[in-house]
Design a protein around this motif. Structure first.
Motif, PDB file in Angstrom:
ATOM      1  N   ARG A   1       0.836  -1.201   0.000  1.00 21.22           N
ATOM      2  CA  ARG A   1       0.000   0.000   0.000  1.00 21.22           C
ATOM      3  C   ARG A   1       0.874   1.256   0.000  1.00 21.22           C
ATOM      4  N   ASP A   2       0.375   2.276  -0.652  1.00 17.31           N
ATOM      5  CA  ASP A   2       0.977   3.596  -0.586  1.00 17.31           C
ATOM      6  C   ASP A   2       0.066   4.461   0.272  1.00 17.31           C
ATOM      7  N   ILE A   3       0.652   5.379   1.002  1.00 18.47           N
ATOM      8  CA  ILE A   3      -0.119   6.304   1.831  1.00 18.47           C
ATOM      9  C   ILE A   3       0.347   7.713   1.493  1.00 18.47           C
ATOM     10  N   VAL A   4      -0.591   8.544   1.082  1.00 20.82           N
ATOM     11  CA  VAL A   4      -0.270   9.902   0.634  1.00 20.82           C
ATOM     12  C   VAL A   4      -1.159  10.895   1.368  1.00 20.82           C
ATOM     13  N   GLN A   5      -0.558  11.963   1.847  1.00 22.20           N
ATOM     14  CA  GLN A   5      -1.340  13.039   2.458  1.00 22.20           C
ATOM     15  C   GLN A   5      -1.501  14.174   1.454  1.00 22.20           C
ATOM     16  N   LEU A   6      -2.730  14.627   1.314  1.00 23.03           N
ATOM     17  CA  LEU A   6      -3.049  15.768   0.462  1.00 23.03           C
ATOM     18  C   LEU A   6      -3.551  16.884   1.368  1.00 23.03           C
ATOM     19  N   ALA A   7      -2.787  17.964   1.455  1.00 23.30           N
ATOM     20  CA  ALA A   7      -3.139  19.070   2.347  1.00 23.30           C
ATOM     21  C   ALA A   7      -3.435  20.320   1.529  1.00 23.30           C
ATOM     22  N   ALA A   8      -4.673  20.762   1.588  1.00 19.47           N
ATOM     23  CA  ALA A   8      -5.081  21.981   0.895  1.00 19.47           C
ATOM     24  C   ALA A   8      -4.939  23.167   1.841  1.00 19.47           C
ATOM     25  N   TRP A   9      -5.293  24.336   1.353  1.00 20.92           N
ATOM     26  CA  TRP A   9      -5.322  25.541   2.170  1.00 20.92           C
ATOM     27  C   TRP A   9      -6.780  25.881   2.449  1.00 20.92           C
ATOM     28  N   PRO A  10      -7.047  26.678   3.489  1.00 23.27           N
ATOM     29  CA  PRO A  10      -8.449  26.997   3.806  1.00 23.27           C
ATOM     30  C   PRO A  10      -9.241  27.551   2.623  1.00 23.27           C
ATOM     31  N   ASN A  11      -8.571  28.329   1.770  1.00 27.39           N
ATOM     32  CA  ASN A  11      -9.287  28.943   0.646  1.00 27.39           C
ATOM     33  C   ASN A  11      -9.302  28.069  -0.608  1.00 27.39           C
ATOM     34  N   THR A  12      -8.647  26.884  -0.553  1.00 30.29           N
ATOM     35  CA  THR A  12      -8.622  26.020  -1.740  1.00 30.29           C
ATOM     36  C   THR A  12      -9.226  24.644  -1.493  1.00 30.29           C
ATOM     37  N   VAL A  13      -9.585  24.335  -0.245  1.00 31.34           N
ATOM     38  CA  VAL A  13      -9.982  22.968   0.078  1.00 31.34           C
ATOM     39  C   VAL A  13     -11.190  22.504  -0.730  1.00 31.34           C
ATOM     40  N   GLY A  14     -12.144  23.376  -0.991  1.00 30.35           N
ATOM     41  CA  GLY A  14     -13.315  22.977  -1.766  1.00 30.35           C
ATOM     42  C   GLY A  14     -12.944  22.568  -3.178  1.00 30.35           C
ATOM     43  N   ALA A  15     -12.147  23.397  -3.838  1.00 27.92           N
ATOM     44  CA  ALA A  15     -11.732  23.102  -5.206  1.00 27.92           C
ATOM     45  C   ALA A  15     -10.827  21.878  -5.258  1.00 27.92           C
ATOM     46  N   VAL A  16      -9.931  21.755  -4.279  1.00 30.29           N
ATOM     47  CA  VAL A  16      -9.024  20.609  -4.236  1.00 30.29           C
ATOM     48  C   VAL A  16      -9.805  19.317  -4.035  1.00 30.29           C
ATOM     49  N   SER A  17     -10.779  19.343  -3.148  1.00 30.28           N
ATOM     50  CA  SER A  17     -11.587  18.158  -2.886  1.00 30.28           C
ATOM     51  C   SER A  17     -12.301  17.691  -4.151  1.00 30.28           C
ATOM     52  N   SER A  18     -12.835  18.631  -4.907  1.00 32.03           N
ATOM     53  CA  SER A  18     -13.540  18.279  -6.142  1.00 32.03           C
ATOM     54  C   SER A  18     -12.580  17.763  -7.208  1.00 32.03           C
ATOM     55  N   LYS A  19     -11.455  18.447  -7.361  1.00 35.89           N
ATOM     56  CA  LYS A  19     -10.511  18.107  -8.422  1.00 35.89           C
ATOM     57  C   LYS A  19      -9.758  16.808  -8.135  1.00 35.89           C
ATOM     58  N   ALA A  20      -9.557  16.486  -6.855  1.00 39.93           N
ATOM     59  CA  ALA A  20      -8.789  15.293  -6.489  1.00 39.93           C
ATOM     60  C   ALA A  20      -9.544  14.003  -6.774  1.00 39.93           C
ATOM     61  N   ALA A  21     -10.857  14.085  -6.877  1.00 38.80           N
ATOM     62  CA  ALA A  21     -11.656  12.872  -7.052  1.00 38.80           C
ATOM     63  C   ALA A  21     -11.244  12.074  -8.291  1.00 38.80           C
ATOM     64  N   LYS A  22     -10.851  12.758  -9.361  1.00 35.41           N
ATOM     65  CA  LYS A  22     -10.498  12.047 -10.594  1.00 35.41           C
ATOM     66  C   LYS A  22      -9.211  11.241 -10.452  1.00 35.41           C
ATOM     67  N   PRO A  23      -8.083  11.843 -10.040  1.00 34.79           N
ATOM     68  CA  PRO A  23      -6.873  11.026  -9.899  1.00 34.79           C
ATOM     69  C   PRO A  23      -6.960   9.998  -8.775  1.00 34.79           C
ATOM     70  N   VAL A  24      -7.702  10.311  -7.726  1.00 29.11           N
ATOM     71  CA  VAL A  24      -7.820   9.372  -6.603  1.00 29.11           C
ATOM     72  C   VAL A  24      -8.737   8.206  -6.963  1.00 29.11           C
ATOM     73  N   GLY A  25      -9.764   8.491  -7.755  1.00 24.39           N
ATOM     74  CA  GLY A  25     -10.673   7.430  -8.176  1.00 24.39           C
ATOM     75  C   GLY A  25     -11.865   7.228  -7.274  1.00 24.39           C
ATOM     76  N   VAL A  26     -12.047   8.120  -6.317  1.00 22.14           N
ATOM     77  CA  VAL A  26     -13.187   8.043  -5.409  1.00 22.14           C
ATOM     78  C   VAL A  26     -13.467   9.458  -4.906  1.00 22.14           C
ATOM     79  N   ALA A  27     -14.726   9.751  -4.634  1.00 21.15           N
ATOM     80  CA  ALA A  27     -15.079  11.073  -4.118  1.00 21.15           C
ATOM     81  C   ALA A  27     -14.407  11.302  -2.773  1.00 21.15           C
ATOM     82  N   MET A  28     -13.908  12.496  -2.566  1.00 20.31           N
ATOM     83  CA  MET A  28     -13.255  12.809  -1.302  1.00 20.31           C
ATOM     84  C   MET A  28     -14.310  12.948  -0.206  1.00 20.31           C
ATOM     85  N   PRO A  29     -14.034  12.443   0.990  1.00 21.10           N
ATOM     86  CA  PRO A  29     -15.025  12.508   2.072  1.00 21.10           C
ATOM     87  C   PRO A  29     -15.261  13.939   2.532  1.00 21.10           C
ATOM     88  N   SER A  30     -16.455  14.181   3.046  1.00 20.01           N
ATOM     89  CA  SER A  30     -16.814  15.528   3.484  1.00 20.01           C
ATOM     90  C   SER A  30     -16.719  15.703   4.993  1.00 20.01           C
TER      91      SER A  30
END
Length: 200
Positions: free
Chosen positions: A34-63
């Motif tokens: 297994r690989d373990i990766v942390q993705l850390a957004a900024w307060p003003n980017t977390v919404g956009a990052v959460s939406s955009k990350a779903a494609k490379p991750v392959g699953v919707a990001m949890p809310s």
């Protein structure tokens, strides 16, 4: 990516152990590959990052910070308002994919695979074993499949998630993997347990 050497090398010995004989009510397995990766957004980017990350991750990001998103062998945990922990197969090259997706002003990607160990505790007595060290109500009516908690065992920070009906995964800091593994063995001994071959 270089092969990750088990932190349990030298102490991890598969076999039937502890009380009794025959089928054991607890099984302990190191989850490898297994690989373990942390993705850390900024307060003003977390919404956009959460939406955009779903494609490379392959699953919707949890809310929320209590329930993981999962598909196949990929699980995503929201560990803080702007942070996600992604657990996936090594060959997914998740760190590279996310680094190509986000600029530093959007999010920071950190590879954590070499610094964590995953231990699976399964069986009809798995919850009883963990209840002796995890200060969280793990009953399935409260802690359903996909639920997770950032908690501790004997002062060691762990992420505990229910990954099956009678199955829990512990994501443990590598430096304390032996401590947690030996605690699991000691605690499970009264029930009887097996240490399974490491599995991916």
């Amino acid at each position: 990516m270089a092969e990750i050497r088990s932190a349990l090398a030298g102490v991890y010995e598969p076999g039937r152990k502890g009380f009794g004989s025959g089928d054991a009510p607890v099984a302990i397995t190191e989850i490898t590959g297994r690989d373990i990766v942390q993705l850390a957004a900024w307060p003003n980017t977390v919404g956009a990052v959460s939406s955009k990350a779903a494609k490379p991750v392959g699953v919707a990001m949890p809310s929320d910070t209590k329930t993981a998103s999962a598909k196949g062998k990929t699980s995503v945990f929201k560990t803080a308002p702007e942070k996600f922990l992604i657990v996936c197969e090594l060959q997914a090259a998740m760190g590279d994919a996310l680094s190509k997706t986000f600029e530093a002003e959007q999010a920071v990607v950190t590879e954590l695979g070499h610094s964590r160990t995953i231990l699976r505790v399964a069986g009809e007595a798995a919850r009883d074993v963990l209840a002796r060290g995890v200060p969280v109500d793990l009953h399935r009516e409260v802690f359903a499949r996909g639920a997770f908690a950032q908690t501790g065992i004997h002062g060691v920070s762990v992420l505990c998630t229910r990954s099956g009906p009678d199955q829990f995964d512990l994501i443990v800091p590598r430096n304390f993997a032996v401590v947690i593994y030996e605690w699991l063995e000691e605690t499970a001994a009264q029930y009887g347990y097996t240490v399974e071959e490491a599995s991916s």
